[in-house]
Design a protein around this motif. Structure first.
Motif, mmCIF file in Angstrom:
data_model
loop_
_atom_site.group_PDB
_atom_site.id
_atom_site.type_symbol
_atom_site.label_atom_id
_atom_site.label_comp_id
_atom_site.label_asym_id
_atom_site.label_seq_id
_atom_site.Cartn_x
_atom_site.Cartn_y
_atom_site.Cartn_z
ATOM 1 N N VAL A 242 0.822 -1.223 0.000
ATOM 2 C CA VAL A 242 0.000 0.000 0.000
ATOM 3 C C VAL A 242 0.851 1.266 0.000
ATOM 4 N N GLN A 243 2.144 1.145 -0.299
ATOM 5 C CA GLN A 243 3.040 2.291 -0.175
ATOM 6 C C GLN A 243 2.555 3.501 -0.964
ATOM 7 N N ASP A 244 2.102 3.288 -2.196
ATOM 8 C CA ASP A 244 1.661 4.419 -3.014
ATOM 9 C C ASP A 244 0.422 5.091 -2.439
ATOM 10 N N LYS A 245 -0.475 4.305 -1.849
ATOM 11 C CA LYS A 245 -1.702 4.860 -1.285
ATOM 12 C C LYS A 245 -1.438 5.570 0.050
ATOM 13 N N ILE A 246 -0.417 5.112 0.776
ATOM 14 C CA ILE A 246 -0.009 5.833 1.979
ATOM 15 C C ILE A 246 0.548 7.194 1.580
ATOM 16 N N ALA A 247 1.360 7.202 0.544
ATOM 17 C CA ALA A 247 1.966 8.453 0.086
ATOM 18 C C ALA A 247 0.915 9.445 -0.391
ATOM 19 N N SER A 248 -0.161 8.949 -1.008
ATOM 20 C CA SER A 248 -1.209 9.832 -1.525
ATOM 21 C C SER A 248 -2.203 10.241 -0.450
ATOM 22 N N GLY A 249 -2.147 9.614 0.727
ATOM 23 C CA GLY A 249 -3.074 9.947 1.799
ATOM 24 C C GLY A 249 -4.360 9.153 1.783
ATOM 25 N N GLU A 250 -4.511 8.241 0.830
ATOM 26 C CA GLU A 250 -5.734 7.429 0.761
ATOM 27 C C GLU A 250 -5.746 6.321 1.809
ATOM 28 N N VAL A 251 -4.574 5.956 2.299
ATOM 29 C CA VAL A 251 -4.452 4.943 3.354
ATOM 30 C C VAL A 251 -3.661 5.543 4.508
ATOM 31 N N LEU A 252 -4.151 5.319 5.733
ATOM 32 C CA LEU A 252 -3.496 5.828 6.933
ATOM 33 C C LEU A 252 -2.856 4.674 7.692
ATOM 34 N N THR A 253 -1.769 4.963 8.364
ATOM 35 C CA THR A 253 -1.087 3.943 9.165
ATOM 36 C C THR A 253 -1.268 4.228 10.646
ATOM 37 N N THR A 254 -1.081 3.189 11.443
ATOM 38 C CA THR A 254 -1.182 3.313 12.892
ATOM 39 C C THR A 254 -0.177 2.355 13.531
ATOM 40 N N LEU A 255 -0.001 2.488 14.842
ATOM 41 C CA LEU A 255 0.923 1.634 15.593
ATOM 42 C C LEU A 255 2.351 1.735 15.041
ATOM 43 N N GLN A 256 2.733 2.957 14.603
ATOM 44 C CA GLN A 256 4.071 3.131 14.032
ATOM 45 C C GLN A 256 5.175 2.922 15.054
ATOM 46 N N GLU A 257 4.818 2.976 16.348
ATOM 47 C CA GLU A 257 5.860 2.787 17.372
ATOM 48 C C GLU A 257 6.325 1.345 17.463
ATOM 49 N N TYR A 258 5.620 0.424 16.785
ATOM 50 C CA TYR A 258 5.979 -0.994 16.801
ATOM 51 C C TYR A 258 6.616 -1.411 15.477
ATOM 52 N N ARG A 259 7.499 -2.370 15.567
ATOM 53 C CA ARG A 259 8.000 -3.080 14.385
ATOM 54 C C ARG A 259 7.241 -4.397 14.330
ATOM 55 N N LEU A 260 6.400 -4.549 13.319
ATOM 56 C CA LEU A 260 5.474 -5.674 13.238
ATOM 57 C C LEU A 260 6.048 -6.789 12.371
ATOM 58 N N SER A 261 5.723 -8.017 12.729
ATOM 59 C CA SER A 261 6.194 -9.165 11.958
ATOM 60 C C SER A 261 5.204 -10.307 12.075
ATOM 61 N N ILE A 262 4.919 -10.947 10.949
ATOM 62 C CA ILE A 262 4.079 -12.151 10.947
ATOM 63 C C ILE A 262 4.885 -13.350 10.472
ATOM 64 N N PHE A 263 5.468 -13.268 9.299
ATOM 65 C CA PHE A 263 6.194 -14.399 8.726
ATOM 66 C C PHE A 263 7.708 -14.212 8.751
ATOM 67 N N GLY A 264 8.152 -13.087 9.235
ATOM 68 C CA GLY A 264 9.575 -12.787 9.216
ATOM 69 C C GLY A 264 9.781 -11.358 8.775
ATOM 70 N N THR A 265 10.938 -10.824 9.048
ATOM 71 C CA THR A 265 11.196 -9.427 8.747
ATOM 72 C C THR A 265 12.350 -9.252 7.766
ATOM 73 N N HIS A 266 12.746 -10.330 7.103
ATOM 74 C CA HIS A 266 13.871 -10.198 6.184
ATOM 75 C C HIS A 266 13.622 -11.019 4.926
ATOM 76 N N MET A 267 14.048 -10.468 3.815
ATOM 77 C CA MET A 267 13.894 -11.156 2.539
ATOM 78 C C MET A 267 15.259 -11.620 2.047
ATOM 79 N N TYR A 268 15.306 -12.861 1.559
ATOM 80 C CA TYR A 268 16.560 -13.447 1.101
ATOM 81 C C TYR A 268 16.426 -13.969 -0.319
ATOM 82 N N LEU A 269 17.538 -13.911 -1.030
ATOM 83 C CA LEU A 269 17.674 -14.616 -2.302
ATOM 84 C C LEU A 269 18.458 -15.885 -1.998
ATOM 85 N N LEU A 270 17.884 -17.036 -2.354
ATOM 86 C CA LEU A 270 18.459 -18.331 -1.994
ATOM 87 C C LEU A 270 18.855 -19.115 -3.241
#
Length: 312
Positions: A242-270
């Motif tokens: 949703v990065q483009d929609k956040i930039a345009s103001g159509e989407v708002l973010t919350t809980l910015q004080e947290y670093r959120l993770s569900i499946f992991g926080t790093h992307m790898y080329l294997l």
């Protein structure tokens, strides 16, 4: 020592069983077993331990396998050098990419790569499998906590999750300001079949965890994006969704004080360390690493002021 017999041993160990090796070598299983037995007889040592489902190399077999693998890779490199002299870069690259990141970010990269190297055949799989690389996959892109020790892992950077909602949803319902409020909100996110969905939230070294019960679940991130934009709930998605929609103001973010993770926080080329890499594969790896280095996303803008975010 017969080079063909050495190649056969390498294929058996790589495959893990005689049947799979026979399919790759286009031989019968009985023929593979016979030639393996003849190699062991000629050397006077046992090279593999056989079970009903798998074969495991003995210590001697592992040493011979490593030599055989190096010989095979050198022969493949020599053949490639001869056939590619004076020609444009050719070959095949099998690449497995996550369904969301692959479609929303990497598609443009891969199209550009194909335009630069028209002689290379790109075989692209959009999937979220987390298992090891298969025969038809030379490169895999994965979001995981820790890469398997059996593969070479090159960093493509961090994956940042955001809690977000459309401007319309925020006006009607407000945005969750705590993890407890997020747990009770209609959440839009990816899930794992048969498992409860745990969201990890970090503040510095402090880690909290909350169980989510999403109202809309899918591995298809473009669909989750549609759900967020339609105001169906609060999205917990990677920022690129949703990065483009956040930039345009159509989407708002919350809980910015947290670093959120569900499946992991790093992307790898294997990729596999013991598989010969053609020039095409090496070129694709270098290209993707360069693109990832140039594509760092800017920080998401802060959420709208409280009055605008809660609406009403």
């Amino acid at each position: 020592m017969d080079l063909n017999a050495l190649t056969l041993l390498v294929e058996i160990v790589d495959s893990g069983n005689l049947s799979q090796a026979a399919r790759k070598l286009k031989m019968t299983r009985a023929n593979v077993s016979y030639h393996l037995a003849q190699l062991e007889k000629s050397l006077g040592v046992q090279l593999v331990k056989r079970t009903t489902r798998r074969v495991e190399p003995t210590e001697v077999g592992l040493r011979l396998y490593e030599h055989g693998r190096n010989v095979r890779n050198e022969l493949a490199a020599a053949q490639e050098t001869i056939t590619s002299l004076g020609q444009e870069l050719r070959g095949r690259v099998g690449i497995s990419v996550p369904s969301g990141y692959g479609q929303m970010v990497m598609s443009d990269w891969l199209i550009e790569f194909k335009q630069l190297y028209p002689g290379i055949v790109l075989d692209v799989l959009f999937e979220n499998r987390a298992d090891n690389l298969r025969d038809e996959v030379d490169i895999a892109i994965r979001v995981i906590q820790e890469p398997p020790l059996s593969v070479v892992a090159r960093s493509l950077g961090d994956v940042r999750y955001v809690a977000c909602a459309s401007l319309d949803y925020a006006a009607r319902h407000g945005l969750p300001r705590t993890l407890l409020e997020l747990r009770n909100a209609p959440v839009i996110t990816a899930g794992v079949m048969g498992r409860q969905l745990r969201l990890a939230a970090y503040q510095g070294l402090e880690r909290q965890e909350v169980m989510l019960e999403p109202t809309l679940i899918s591995e298809h991130f473009p669909f989750l994006r549609q759900g967020v934009l339609a105001g169906l709930g609060v999205g917990v998605v990677p920022d690129y969704v949703v990065q483009d929609k956040i930039a345009s103001g159509e989407v708002l973010t919350t809980l910015q004080e947290y670093r959120l993770s569900i499946f992991g926080t790093h992307m790898y080329l294997l990729y596999m360390p013991n598989r010969h890499q053609t020039r095409a594969v090496r070129t694709c790896i270098d290209f993707l690493l360069a693109k990832a280095g140039r594509s760092a996303l800017p920080p998401a803008p802060q959420a709208a002021p409280e009055a605008a975010a809660t609406g009403g």
